[in-house]
Design an enzyme around this catalytic site. Structure first.
Site, PDB file in Angstrom:
ATOM      1  N   CYS A 103      47.846  25.497   9.708  1.00  0.00           N
ATOM      2  CA  CYS A 103      47.099  25.710  10.941  1.00  0.00           C
ATOM      3  C   CYS A 103      47.827  24.962  12.047  1.00  0.00           C
ATOM      4  O   CYS A 103      47.992  23.737  11.969  1.00  0.00           O
ATOM      5  CB  CYS A 103      45.666  25.210  10.797  1.00  0.00           C
ATOM      6  SG  CYS A 103      44.614  25.621  12.206  1.00  0.00           S
ATOM      7  N   VAL A 104      48.287  25.703  13.035  1.00  0.00           N
ATOM      8  CA  VAL A 104      49.075  25.104  14.105  1.00  0.00           C
ATOM      9  C   VAL A 104      48.541  25.519  15.473  1.00  0.00           C
ATOM     10  O   VAL A 104      47.870  26.533  15.600  1.00  0.00           O
ATOM     11  CB  VAL A 104      50.569  25.505  14.002  1.00  0.00           C
ATOM     12  CG1 VAL A 104      51.176  25.026  12.693  1.00  0.00           C
ATOM     13  CG2 VAL A 104      50.743  27.007  14.116  1.00  0.00           C
TER      14      VAL A 104
END
Length: 123
Positions: A103-104
């Site tokens: 998750c960025v």
């Protein structure tokens, strides 16, 4: 390689497929909060957008005869990491098998949405 398509998920907005099946694995393109019935992003909050994204992914999985339990990996993009907690609350309702995940933060996403998710599932 087989291209997968369902009218229950948004049409691709570029030169790509909703998903492809290769070597017993399903790979989806990134899904954003487009309502497939209207072709528009209607949801405004991170919770509502994540809900629409997950429903879009659910439709693609169903077209392949799969469920969220078949998902082995997701990649998630958030416009604002401040939305991480709210995003996780909705995400966790769908991805109960807890697949591997990245998750960025992404500075800008298509149609200025708040999140995008792509996944890999085992057939």
């Amino acid at each position: 390689m087989k291209k997968l398509h369902t009218s229950s998920a948004p049409e691709a907005i570029g030169p790509y497929s909703q998903a492809v099946v290769s070597n017993g694995m399903l790979f989806t393109s990134g899904q954003i909060a487009i309502n497939p019935a209207t072709g528009e992003v209607e949801a405004q909050t991170i919770e509502a957008q994540t809900e629409q994204i997950c429903e879009n992914l659910k439709a693609i999985l169903a077209e392949a005869g799969l469920t969220f339990e078949n998902v082995v990996k997701t990649t998630c993009f958030l416009k604002d990491m401040g939305d991480f907690g709210a995003f996780n609350t909705v995400y966790g309702k769908y991805f109960t098998g807890k697949p591997a995940r990245s998750c960025v933060a992404a500075a800008c996403l298509p149609k200025n949405v708040l999140a995008e998710i792509e996944l890999i599932a085992e057939m």
